[in-house]
Structures are given as structure tokens and as C-alpha cells.
Design a protein around this motif. Structure first.
Motif, short mmCIF file in Angstrom:
data_model
loop_
_atom_site.label_atom_id
_atom_site.label_comp_id
_atom_site.label_asym_id
_atom_site.label_seq_id
_atom_site.Cartn_x
_atom_site.Cartn_y
_atom_site.Cartn_z
N ASP A 168 0.88 -1.18 0.00
CA ASP A 168 0.00 0.00 0.00
C ASP A 168 0.91 1.22 0.00
N ARG A 169 1.09 1.80 -1.17
CA ARG A 169 2.10 2.85 -1.31
C ARG A 169 1.80 4.05 -0.42
N ALA A 170 0.51 4.38 -0.28
CA ALA A 170 0.15 5.55 0.53
C ALA A 170 0.56 5.33 1.99
N VAL A 171 0.28 4.13 2.49
CA VAL A 171 0.64 3.84 3.89
C VAL A 171 2.15 3.79 4.04
N ALA A 172 2.84 3.19 3.07
CA ALA A 172 4.30 3.13 3.13
C ALA A 172 4.88 4.54 3.18
N THR A 173 4.35 5.41 2.34
CA THR A 173 4.85 6.78 2.29
C THR A 173 4.59 7.50 3.61
N ARG A 174 3.39 7.28 4.17
CA ARG A 174 3.06 7.92 5.45
C ARG A 174 3.99 7.44 6.56
N ALA A 180 -2.97 -6.36 1.03
CA ALA A 180 -3.54 -7.02 -0.14
C ALA A 180 -4.12 -5.98 -1.09
N HIS A 181 -4.03 -6.25 -2.37
CA HIS A 181 -4.55 -5.31 -3.36
C HIS A 181 -6.06 -5.46 -3.48
N PRO A 182 -6.72 -4.50 -4.12
CA PRO A 182 -8.19 -4.51 -4.19
C PRO A 182 -8.74 -5.85 -4.67
N GLY A 183 -9.78 -6.31 -3.97
CA GLY A 183 -10.40 -7.58 -4.33
C GLY A 183 -9.67 -8.79 -3.80
N HIS A 184 -8.57 -8.55 -3.09
CA HIS A 184 -7.76 -9.66 -2.58
C HIS A 184 -7.62 -9.60 -1.06
N LEU A 185 -7.19 -10.71 -0.51
CA LEU A 185 -6.85 -10.79 0.90
C LEU A 185 -5.56 -11.59 1.03
N PHE A 186 -4.94 -11.47 2.19
CA PHE A 186 -3.80 -12.32 2.50
C PHE A 186 -4.27 -13.51 3.34
N VAL A 187 -3.71 -14.67 3.05
CA VAL A 187 -3.74 -15.75 4.04
C VAL A 187 -2.33 -15.80 4.61
N ARG A 188 -2.26 -15.57 5.91
CA ARG A 188 -0.98 -15.46 6.60
C ARG A 188 -0.88 -16.64 7.55
N GLU A 192 7.13 -18.63 8.01
CA GLU A 192 5.91 -17.88 7.78
C GLU A 192 5.64 -17.74 6.28
N LEU A 193 4.36 -17.93 5.92
CA LEU A 193 3.93 -17.81 4.52
C LEU A 193 2.90 -16.70 4.42
N LEU A 194 3.01 -15.91 3.34
CA LEU A 194 1.99 -14.92 3.05
C LEU A 194 1.49 -15.22 1.64
N VAL A 195 0.17 -15.49 1.54
CA VAL A 195 -0.42 -15.87 0.26
C VAL A 195 -1.44 -14.81 -0.14
N HIS A 196 -1.30 -14.30 -1.34
CA HIS A 196 -2.20 -13.26 -1.87
C HIS A 196 -3.27 -13.97 -2.68
N VAL A 197 -4.53 -13.72 -2.35
CA VAL A 197 -5.59 -14.56 -2.91
C VAL A 197 -6.85 -13.75 -3.15
N PRO A 198 -7.57 -14.04 -4.23
CA PRO A 198 -8.86 -13.37 -4.44
C PRO A 198 -9.73 -13.53 -3.20
#
Length: 560
Positions: free
Chosen positions: A195-201, A339-347, A509-515
DNA sequence: TTGACCACGTA
DNA sequence: CGTACGTGGTCAAC
């Protein structure tokens, strides 16, 4: 058979598929498409010299390859360390002395001595691979490239036979290490959603506003420095980035320390406001220099993905490595991993993986029984008759080789309660002292004749002890890495039909990006994958592995 | 420009 | 408690 088909590439953009009934050669894109057809027609195990080189066209074409034999990774299992050129792997696979590899001819146009009679052959008359094969300057004709593929098939088969002699488990390890290497190429391609905005903040909060000019950058740095230096009048010209000057600065306010490391300064945090300010400064300076705007600009792409290079194993015990901060992102910046729009992480992270691995690799049945509990330390504590916290410290001390502190009594209790597991650790330590190579559970060789980095002077007792600790740690850490990679490879293979994409591997630890709509099903499959890969890896169900898995929007989000 | 050292983030 | 890794700073040697 180790592999069914070889997929190899030439530096000029051609590729070849070579097998018993198949030969195809041409532009890499076209050959990758042919590979997709073959892979789709039935189960295929692909052989290549190294995924980063040969599998690049397949990864670029987004092929869901799941079964492969990576000669470089198999070689690293067989002999340890990180060097794994085709020449080295070939020599080892054929029982040739790999310290006597033919030297490449100098790249001289008039050096005719390099022109062997059979210039299209990749194998020399003395049995070694020709030194320039596979190198960036190599320009094989079609015949040579096909021979290169045949050599890969041959090499893979011989490696498989050698690994089978180590243990049947080692062949399985080669499969999952190979899959991990392919996954690493995908990780390098795909990156970690940011999330670029949050990273920048967040960077702004630590490092100040993004400077437009070099003068502004200097001003921000000066302001940051002033917050520390105001506590030491008369020392305003101290360079806080110079540890020697910082040491003098601290001495001037009465804090005398051997060095200025954080853990040395921490006890003095409240003795003088300068120390507290300095520790805060260090934190901000870390973000500003390592994870600041230049880092964001250089490594986060226009698609908001943080990218860095991935390798499937380091040179010591075999853990995965990653560059550009992917493996050491400060926790304070993790809210920016989203996660990007429409997605979630499984952590998901493996719980108490190292003691559970110890139970598996040592074959200690009593310790294995303890792994059947959700919290392994609970049954250990009750068996030893001590508090849980004491049991935990004792187990960790046994595995890692405590030098300070007092876990003494509990350690003796461990020796009595779990003699098989403790003897395993003692043997590893002793082998380290004797410089005898060890193998992880999956068969990776851990050479102990190498010079260790950052340890006492060779020839001293301290150096020997450091080697012993390294050995004891490596068999656990390395074996854990193998289980983790087997799990990651299984997760990748069993969730990709749902559009899941592994975006981060962090040792346990695994981070999975998923619809979003498939997140909970991916979470379920991830747990199933752990049971399956643990059963295959240990060869039994005696040792239980547990994972804490949750569906989140941000890496930093609380667990479900 | 390169390598040693310091320091520190993660597991 | 230990081990491993990658990164960026300064400094000395080249």
C-alpha cells in the motif's frame, strides 16, 4: 527416473526440450508454449540446470510447473555450500574431482587452443563438461543445445541415484528444493503487494517529508541529529554515524561503554536523556537510510509490488534468502504490506517449528509425544516439574547452545526426560568440533571445514565451540527449512487453481495473496498442505506440526 | 573502488 | 539462549 524431459536455454534466447521421444528447439517463447502443451498432457518432471536460468521463459509465460528437478539445488544438497555451476554439478554426479574442473579458455578470438575437434559436443573427452557451456558468452548451435539438454537429463538421473544412496528422503528433498527454486523465480517476478500511501506515510513519520532538493535532505538530517546533540552542549559537531565519535559523546555525559551497540546502550536508556535520544535516532536513521524514499522508489514498482531477488537456499543450512528488505522489513513498516483490491492475505506461520523438528530428526519418541500438544512446552514443563517459561528456555538453550544465563537444572532434566533428542544435539556439536560434515534430515550436506564468518580466531577453544554451536544449530535450522519449503511447494501447487499466489516466505511464515472470495478455502488447504507435507517429510504421523493461519488485509493485522 | 568493521532489521 | 541472512554507514587501503 529423476526427470522425464529437460528444458534448457541458450543465452541468445533459444530453448530446447529434450526427452526420450521428444526434441524441440527454437525461440524460448515458442518452446515454452510447447512445454505448456506437454505439461498439460500428463504429469511431467522437468529437468534443468538452474531455475533462474532455464526456467525463466516458463516463469515469464506463467506456466504452473509443479514437478521439476533443479540440478543446481540437487547439487547443493549433495555437497553443501552454494557453488553449483553445471560443470561442478556434472563432475560430482559423474564421480569426477570437482576441484579439478577444466579452466575456461581466455576469451581471445585467436586462442585456437580452445577449439576442440568436436566443437558441438558439450562433454569433453576427459568426461568433464566443457567450461564455457551455459556461460553467458556461450553460443551453442542447435546440436549443442540438444546435447546440453541430454546432459541435463543424464546429470539429473545420476544425482537422483547418489541422493537415493544418502537416503530415500533425500530424493524427495531434491523435489521440494527444486520446486522452491522455481517458486523463487516466481517470487522475484511477482513481488510483495504494498500500500504505497501507507508506506509513504510511515516513512514520513520516521524520516521526515520527502525532500525535493539535496539541501532539504541535509536540513532534515540536521534536524534529526539536533534532537540528540542538544543533550550534549559543546559536542554539536559529533557525527552520529561514526561509532567512535558516538562513544566519545557518550563518555562526555558519563556513559562509558565498550561499544555503542543497542543492547549495550539499552540499560543506560534512562540514565541520561542523551542515550534515549540516541536510541530513537538510530531507529529513525535506519528507516531513513535503509527503508526510506530511495528504497521505495527503487524497489516498489509502478504496480505497487516490492521486488527483490530470491534464492532457494543460503550457503550454510539451506534457508531461503531475499533481497531489498523482503526478509528484514521492520515490523513498524509492515502495515504497508497490504492485499490489493479484491484480494486478501492468508498469513500462516509454523508454531514452535524448531523443537518439533528436533523431535522428528532425532526420532525421540517421548519428545515426539510432546509435539502432539498444541503447546509443546506444556507437556515438557509438566514432565520436568518446572514452569512453562523455564521449560521453554531449557529447550531453546539445548538446541542453540546457551553460554550465559542459568538453565542448568532444567537442562539436566531434559537430558533425563528426552535422552534421544539430547544425544542427537550432542552428536552434532561433537561432529562440529571434529570438523566432520553433517547432513540435515533431508540429506543436505553441512561442511564444517569452511571458515565461519564473524567468529573468534581460528585455532582457539572459542573457535571450536563456535563451530560446535553452528553444527548443532544447522541440523535443526536446515531441517526446518526443508520442511518449510516442502510446505510452501505444496501450498503453491494445491491453491493456484483458486488464483492464490505466494508472495512472501519468511523461514517459518507464509503470506499468500488470494482473491477475497477464496481466502478461507485457501486457508483450509494451507492447513491440509501442512499435514500432507509433514507426513511425507517425516515419513510418519508421530510428530505433529502446527500452523497459526489467518485471513487478513494487512500483514500486520491481528490474527483471527 | 574495495574490503573490513560497526550496527541493526528479520526469522 | 544461538544461528543465519541482507543492507548501509564510515574508514583505511588500494
Amino acid at each position: 527416473m529423476a526427470a522425464d524431459l529437460a528444458f534448457v536455454t541458450a543465452p541468445d534466447g533459444r530453448a530446447a526440450i529434450v526427452g526420450a521421444d521428444v526434441t524441440a528447439i527454437g525461440p524460448a517463447e515458442a518452446i515454452a508454449a510447447r512445454a505448456a502443451e506437454l505439461d498439460g498432457a500428463g504429469p511431467v518432471r522437468w529437468a534443468w540446470w538452474a531455475a533462474t536460468v532455464d526456467a525463466a521463459p516458463l516463469v515469464a509465460a506463467r506456466l504452473p510447473i509443479s514437478r521439476c528437478w533443479d540440478i543446481a539445488e540437487a547439487h547443493r544438497l549433495l555437497v553443501g555450500g552454494w557453488d553449483a555451476t553445471p560443470q561442478s554439478a556434472w563432475a560430482t554426479a559423474h564421480g569426477l574431482d570437482r576441484t579439478r574442473l577444466p579452466v575456461p579458455a581466455r576469451g581471445d578470438l585467436f586462442d585456437f587452443s580452445s577449439m576442440e575437434p568436436q566443437d558441438t559436443a558439450v562433454v569433453r573427452s576427459d568426461g568433464y563438461l566443457r567450461p564455457d557451456a551455459g556461460a553467458a558468452q556461450w553460443r551453442p548451435d542447435d546440436t549443442s543445445l540438444v546435447a546440453w539438454g541430454q546432459a541435463a537429463l543424464d546429470c539429473a538421473a545420476r544425482q537422483s541415484a547418489l541422493l537415493a544412496e544418502v537416503s530415500p528422503r533425500s530424493v524427495g528433498a531434491a523435489h521440494s528444493e527444486s520446486a522452491a527454486a522455481y517458486l523463487c523465480v516466481e517470487l522475484t517476478r511477482d513481488g510483495l503487494p504494498i500500500d504505497r500511501a501507507v508506506a509513504t506515510r510511515l516513512i514520513g513519520e520516521w524520516a521526515g517529508p520527502r525532500p525535493d532538493t539535496e539541501a532539504q535532505a541535509r536540513e532534515t538530517r540536521a534536524q534529526r541529529d539536533a534532537l540528540v546533540l542538544r543533550h550534549a552542549p559543546g559536542h554539536e559537531h559529533t557525527d552520529l554515524r561514526n561509532p567512535l565519535q558516538v562513544k566519545d559523546l557518550l563518555a562526555s555525559v558519563g556513559v562509558v561503554v565498550p561499544n555503542t551497540r543497542k543492547w549495550v546502550l539499552e540499560p543506560f536508556r534512562d540514565t541520561h536523556p542523551l542515550v534515549k535520544a540516541l536510541l530513537e535516532w538510530r531507529k529513525a536513521e535506519r528507516i531513513a537510510t535503509t527503508y526510506g524514499y530511495p528504497w521505495l522508489d527503487a524497489h516498489v514498482g509502478p504496480d505497487d509490488r516490492l521486488r527483490g531477488g530470491w534464492t532457494a537456499c543460503d550457503g550454510a543450512a539451506g534457508r531461503m534468502t531475499a533481497q531489498n528488505g523482503l526478509h528484514n522489513l521492520p515490523t513498524g513498516l509492515r502495515p504497508a504490506v497490504a492485499a490489493h483490491p479484491g484480494h486478501l492475505f492468508v498469513r500462516a506461520d509454523l508454531g514452535q517449528i524448531e523443537p518439533r523438528v528436533l523431535a522428528a530428526v532425532s526420532g525421540d519418541e517421548t519428545f515426539a509425544a510432546a509435539t502432539r500438544a498444541d503447546d509443546l512446552y506444556a507437556p515438557v514443563a509438566s514432565r520436568l516439574g518446572v514452569e512453562r517459561s523455564v521449560a521453554k528456555v531449557a529447550v531453546l538453550a539445548a538446541m542453540y547452545g546457551q553460554r550465559s544465563g542459568a538453565a542448568g537444572e532444567a537442562l539436566k532434566g531434559l537430558e533425563r526426560a528426552y535422552p534421544v533428542a539430547m544425544a542427537y544435539l550432542d552428536r552434532a556439536y561433537a561432529a562440529g568440533l571434529r570438523r566432520e560434515p553433517l547432513r540435515t534430515f533431508g540429506g543436505r550436506l553441512i561442511p564444517l571445514d569452511a571458515i565461519l564468518a564473524d567468529v573468534p580466531v581460528e585455532g582457539t577453544a572459542a573457535y571450536d565451540a563456535a563451530r560446535g554451536r553452528f553444527a548443532r544449530n544447522a541440523v535443526i535450522q536446515g531441517s526446518a527449512a526443508e520442511l518449510f519449503k516442502a510446505w510452501a511447494a505444496t501450498v503453491r501447487a494445491t491453491t493456484r487453481d483458486l488464483g492464490a499466489q505466494i508472495v512472501l516466505c519468511l523461514h517459518d511464515e507464509l503470506l499468500v495473496h488470494v482473491p477475497a472470495e477464496h481466502a478461507h478455502e485457501v486457508r483450509r488447504r494451507l492447513m491440509v498442505a501442512l499435514d500432507d507435507s509433514a507426513r511425507r517429510w517425516t515419513g510418519s504421523t508421530q510428530v505433529r506440526f502446527v500452523a497459526d493461519a489467518s485471513v487478513v488485509e494487512r500483514w500486520s493485522d491481528a490474527k483471527d
